[in-house]
Design an enzyme around this catalytic site. Structure first.
Site, PDB file in Angstrom:
ATOM      1  N   ASP A 118      -5.306 -33.184   3.036  1.00  0.00           N
ATOM      2  CA  ASP A 118      -5.295 -32.629   4.386  1.00  0.00           C
ATOM      3  C   ASP A 118      -6.641 -32.005   4.738  1.00  0.00           C
ATOM      4  O   ASP A 118      -7.314 -31.406   3.892  1.00  0.00           O
ATOM      5  CB  ASP A 118      -4.195 -31.557   4.460  1.00  0.00           C
ATOM      6  N   GLU A 176      -7.643 -37.324   5.143  1.00  0.00           N
ATOM      7  CA  GLU A 176      -7.526 -37.063   6.578  1.00  0.00           C
ATOM      8  C   GLU A 176      -8.874 -36.460   6.995  1.00  0.00           C
ATOM      9  O   GLU A 176      -9.105 -35.270   6.820  1.00  0.00           O
ATOM     10  CB  GLU A 176      -6.401 -36.095   6.884  1.00  0.00           C
TER      11      GLU A 176
END
Length: 734
Positions: A414, A467
């Site tokens: 993330d 990401e």
């Protein structure tokens, strides 16, 4: 004869024990040589009396020395011996117990060395709480890193949460504190009571390495035996390790938030447990044809509204949905059903909750002390100090932990951009440049490279996905070539441009044609995954269905066209739950998906299309095996903006195998629309997003076309096609 211990020195040592500031209580408590005998000391501040029960027999009374420290001298003994303590408390309450200070350390010199170097790849096997047999005695070994603390105790159900009873010993200069507590078993709740070196009271902290936790909002760690689950997915793991490079495989990912995928309304509208989810999720994902499930973070987190992205317990699956072995059951079940599992992993930042990692030993231990480096302004969280060996080790070992102990097939990392840039979401003067005066976070870059190299070395077949929302170069290229080493990168630019285009009324789309073509200028610069993720259906953005223009029929047609466009486009696929049947409402993490909509033929048709897209996608290498290579894609019509038409060829690495994709993204059907084809002869209409079975108009090419030797679009052959409105049609030689 050995010289008796200096009484003044002993008194000073005992006082440090009583004041809970002795770094090595084992050097005072327990059994020690003393002249021609041995002395036994125990610290039980509330005891009325204590007797020593030596292993060689007898019962020796102990004398109270000071502040709850008792002592007994055993004459004629020259070597340590085993013993029990019989402790009497007020009200004639008597307990017989083993003394934790009679045991040697459970950590070895190599463990301490590699931990200090940041190279202990199985750190979780030594830190935290472990059920073991130590010198023939069952109990739990505890270890925690708190280098600046003046004292650390383990507290829990076994000692009434009294920090005076189980002070830990500091293991040299490592900063690690250790203690073996006999007879503490599975399911025992505990925390660490830390006394900062600068004073200022006591901190009650959850174990950073806890394998199990209480269910939030409770915050205690729970002793858990990792070794007891019997896995049944050996065949899956062996096949995964032998499979070819993931870049050349079909990856179609269904993103899931466990707490809101499907709830049990009949039982107070609660989330399904891991074990309840296993057969339901496996059946549904197999029906839809996805290759993998991706779970929003499953590591324990104090606030459910963070969806798991503010992690409090990095080594524990959230207890909201059951026991850690129940989560293993979910993974195991999916694997045995042929479905892979990816979890979102959050190494960039962590929350400020007082029981968690922040100011762990009274100092900025896991985070940077300077808020210009240690605070994340967007989320109100703290940023890991990637320059510290122990912190890098904590995180890299954690990644390996999920892969090895829970058999996870991939980690989606993330917020990588927030790690790469020192000035991420910070204004001028709110960040510190690197040593060269730049904005790149060199320590985070090195951490990410080490992470990816370690995973590739130890777990072939496992993928790590970034990401990453910027133009940082070589995110998914090998570290040996100057890259970060990820296997895939989320294509956030594609997502933004594509959703922007499809969200526009078709009458305006001709002016935004480049939003669908621009992505092909950089499509082969990385190994991309195309994400229509949870981030696109929250915070007022509405659902995918809701963002489509037009009346309900047109919304469904646009959504089907979007999916057919996406599945034909270069890049692996990811779709957040609910999108596969066109959920109209924005995602709510406290509510179930609108499953009743599947009773509507229009929404059922969208689901049927997604299922067919996945089936065809997996069957045709032309749609996936050259995703990251220019040879895998060729435009046929990239500039027919006035007609809202786009056409291209997807090619396999195997010569001759290809798929022609034609999109008509206007609401007007187009008859006799000529498109070039690579070969002359028969092409099968492989998929038509406007087919009647999907809820469309049923307009099409009667299942096939025959190309003519008329050159068009740079191809030797062509065909006059019927292009349904708001549709995407696929053809393949047949």
């Amino acid at each position: 004869m050995r010289k008796p211990a200096d009484r003044a020195q002993v008194e000073a040592e005992l006082q440090r024990v009583v004041e809970l500031r002795h770094p090595e209580p084992h050097s005072v408590l327990g059994v020690h040589p003393d002249g021609d005998g041995m002395v036994v000391r125990a610290y039980r501040p509330e005891a009325v009396s204590i007797h020593v029960l030596p292993e060689f027999g007898g019962k020796v009374p102990m004398v109270h020395r000071t502040g709850g420290v008792f002592e007994a001298r055993i004459n004629g003994r020259t070597e340590p011996f085993g013993y029990l303590l019989e402790v009497e408390y007020p009200g004639k309450k008597v307990f017989t117990l083993r003394d934790p200070y009679s045991f040697l350390p459970t950590l070895g010199e190599l463990d301490l060395y590699f931990a200090g170097e940041g190279r202990h790849e199985r750190l979780w096997e030594r830190m935290g709480a472990h059920l073991i047999h130590h010198n023939g005695v069952k109990g739990t070994s505890f270890a925690v890193w708190a280098p600046t603390a003046s004292g650390v105790s383990v507290v829990g159900d076994f000692n009434g949460w009294d920090g005076r009873l189980h002070g830990m010993r500091r293991m040299g200069s490592s900063g690690i504190w250790e203690l073996f507590v006999p007879e503490v078993g599975e399911g025992t709740r505990y925390k660490f009571e830390i006394r900062p070196g600068h004073g200022g009271g006591r901190l009650l902290k959850s174990d950073p390495f806890a394998f199990r936790t209480e269910t939030p909002p409770a915050t205690a760690s729970v002793v858990h035996d990792l070794a007891r689950y019997a896995w049944g997915d050996t065949a899956w793991l062996e096949a995964r390790e032998k499979q070819p490079d993931a870049v050349h495989q079909p990856w179609s990912v269904y993103e899931v938030h466990l707490g809101s995928w499907r709830r049990v309304v009949e039982d107070g509208d609660r989330p399904m447990t891991y074990r309840e989810l296993a057969p339901e999720l496996a059946r549904y994902v197999k029906e839809l044809g996805f290759t993998h499930v991706e779970l929003l973070p499953v590591a324990e987190h104090p606030y459910g509204g963070s969806w798991g992205y503010q992690v409090g317990g990095y080594y524990a699956p959230t207890s909201r949905f059951g026991h850690p072995d129940d989560f293993r059951y979910l993974v195991d079940y999916l694997h045995q059903e042929g479905v892979g599992i990816i979890v979102d992993w959050v190494p960039g930042h962590f929350p400020r909750d007082s029981h968690a990692l922040g100011d762990f030993d009274g100092t900025a231990l896991y985070e940077h002390a300077d808020p210009r480096k240690g605070a994340q302004p967007d989320w109100g969280t703290l940023v890991f100090n990637f320059g510290r060996n122990e912190v890098r080790n904590f995180l890299i070992a954690n990644a390996l932990f999920w892969l090895e102990e829970y058999h996870i097939d991939g980690l989606r990392v993330d917020a990588v951009a927030s790690m790469l840039y020192l000035d991420y979401s910070r204004k001028h003067g709110e960040w510190i440049p690197n040593r060269w005066g730049g904005r790149e976070n060199e320590e985070a870059i090195q951490f990410l490279r080490e992470l990816n190299d370690t995973v590739r070395r130890k777990h072939p077949g496992v993928v790590v996905i970034a990401e990453e929302s910027t133009a940082w170069p070589k995110v998914s290229q090998p570290t040996s070539e100057g890259g970060l080493g990820f296997h895939f990168k989320w294509n956030m630019g594609w997502m933004h441009d594509t959703l922007s285009y499809f969200g526009k009324d078709p009458i305006h789309r001709q002016y935004h044609h480049n939003q669908l073509t621009f992505g092909l200028l950089y499509a082969f610069s990385e190994h991309f995954m195309l994400p229509l993720s949870h981030d696109e259906v929250v915070h007022g953005k509405g659902s995918l269905y809701g963002r489509m223009p037009g009346d309900p029929w047109q919304k469904r047609a646009n959504l089907r066209a979007l999916f057919a466009w996406m599945w034909a486009h270069p890049g692996k696929k990811l779709l957040f739950m609910g999108g596969e049947f066109g959920q109209p409402g924005e995602w709510n993490h406290d509510k179930s998906l609108d499953w009743h909509l599947l009773g509507d033929p229009g929404h059922q048709g969208i689901k049927k299309l997604v299922s067919d897209l996945n089936r065809v996608y997996r069957d045709l290498p032309a749609l996936y095996d050259a995703d990251s290579e220019p040879v895998g894609f060729q435009w046929l019509q990239a500039d027919a903006s006035a007609a809202n038409v786009l056409a291209f060829v997807r090619r396999s690495r195997t010569p001759g195998r290809h798929v022609v994709c034609v999109a008509n993204l206007s609401p007007v059907p187009r008859e006799n629309y000529r498109v070039g084809f690579p070969l002359q002869g028969r092409y099968v209409e492989l998929l038509n997003s406007d087919a009647g079975e999907y809820g469309g108009s049923g307009l099409g090419n009667q299942g096939q076309v025959h190309t003519e030797p008329t050159g068009w679009d740079g191809q030797p052959s062509s065909a006059a096609l019927t292009l349904p409105p708001l549709s995407v049609v696929w053809f393949t030689p047949g």
